[in-house]
Scaffold this motif. Structure first.
Motif, PDB file in Angstrom:
ATOM      1  N   UNK A   2       4.252  -1.044  25.800  1.00 17.99           N
ATOM      2  CA  UNK A   2       5.334  -1.936  26.216  1.00 17.99           C
ATOM      3  C   UNK A   2       6.659  -1.330  25.762  1.00 17.99           C
ATOM      4  N   UNK A   3       7.748  -1.899  26.235  1.00 13.79           N
ATOM      5  CA  UNK A   3       9.057  -1.403  25.832  1.00 13.79           C
ATOM      6  C   UNK A   3       9.953  -2.543  25.379  1.00 13.79           C
ATOM      7  N   UNK A   4      10.860  -2.211  24.493  1.00 11.54           N
ATOM      8  CA  UNK A   4      11.905  -3.101  24.026  1.00 11.54           C
ATOM      9  C   UNK A   4      13.120  -2.224  23.777  1.00 11.54           C
ATOM     10  N   UNK A   5      14.221  -2.810  23.419  1.00 11.11           N
ATOM     11  CA  UNK A   5      15.438  -2.048  23.155  1.00 11.11           C
ATOM     12  C   UNK A   5      15.781  -2.103  21.675  1.00 11.11           C
ATOM     13  N   UNK A   6      16.197  -0.980  21.141  1.00  8.69           N
ATOM     14  CA  UNK A   6      16.757  -0.908  19.797  1.00  8.69           C
ATOM     15  C   UNK A   6      18.154  -0.335  19.973  1.00  8.69           C
ATOM     16  N   UNK A   7      19.138  -1.217  19.930  1.00 11.15           N
ATOM     17  CA  UNK A   7      20.487  -0.808  20.287  1.00 11.15           C
ATOM     18  C   UNK A   7      20.504  -0.440  21.763  1.00 11.15           C
ATOM     19  N   UNK A   8      21.019   0.730  22.065  1.00  9.43           N
ATOM     20  CA  UNK A   8      21.083   1.195  23.458  1.00  9.43           C
ATOM     21  C   UNK A   8      19.851   1.979  23.875  1.00  9.43           C
ATOM     22  N   UNK A   9      18.914   2.157  22.969  1.00 10.15           N
ATOM     23  CA  UNK A   9      17.754   3.008  23.224  1.00 10.15           C
ATOM     24  C   UNK A   9      16.505   2.193  23.556  1.00 10.15           C
ATOM     25  N   UNK A  10      15.776   2.657  24.559  1.00  7.09           N
ATOM     26  CA  UNK A  10      14.477   2.072  24.881  1.00  7.09           C
ATOM     27  C   UNK A  10      13.458   2.578  23.874  1.00  7.09           C
ATOM     28  N   UNK A  11      12.659   1.656  23.367  1.00  3.16           N
ATOM     29  CA  UNK A  11      11.631   1.976  22.379  1.00  3.16           C
ATOM     30  C   UNK A  11      10.290   1.547  22.952  1.00  3.16           C
TER      31      UNK A  11
END
Length: 163
Positions: A2-11
């Motif tokens: 899955x993906x989420x955002x950490x600041x402007x970055x996709x994690x």
């Protein structure tokens, strides 16, 4: 994955949250006294999963769930992170929070089993912000991976499945 955002970055996470209607993986976490913690048989469980108690959003989430806990019959709330259990215990003690169970995943495979360990980015190895709600028998009733690490979960949705 899955993906989420950490600041402007996709994690990316190492997997997916458990599917609704399935039996959740068993887990053993560590509480503030370094004793084992697992789901209490016969109780409903909210897993409040977050990266670290050292951030304001994570602290806000723990406080929010602690505020909801007294109104939830036969329900335990476990605050789950990779933090050492003393860090979360110290925060909860300083805030007068005693309505939650501390559940450090630092000794376990919880993050992998629940698909929430961040696989990349500067916080890789920490847990992504998520909520998993389990019925008394461990059946998954609700899940949410927040769209961004800096976004609080939908507390109302988590509690609504228990009403």
């Amino acid at each position: 994955m899955a993906t989420t955002q950490l600041g402007e970055n996709t994690v990316h996470t190492v997997g997916e949250l458990p599917a609704l209607g399935t039996k959740a993986p068993d887990f053993t976490l560590t509480n503030g006294d370094f004793a084992d913690v697992s789901k209490t048989a016969g109780k409903r469980t909210i897993l409040d999963i977050f990266p670290t108690i050292a951030t304001g959003v994570c602290q806000a989430g723990v406080k929010a769930f602690a505020g909801l806990a007294p109104g939830l019959e036969n329900t335990e709330i476990i605050a789950v992170s990779q933090d050492l259990p003393l860090a979360v215990a110290n925060f909860c003690g300083a805030e007068g929070i005693d309505a939650l169970v501390i559940g450090s995943a630092f000794r376990s495979g919880f993050g992998t089993d629940y698909g929430v360990t961040m696989a990349d980015g500067k916080w890789r190895g920490l847990l992504a912000r998520a909520v998993v709600v389990l019925d008394t028998d461990g059946t998954v009733l609700h899940t949410q991976l927040t769209p961004a690490i800096g976004v609080e979960p939908d507390y109302e949705a988590a509690v609504a499945v228990l009403q």
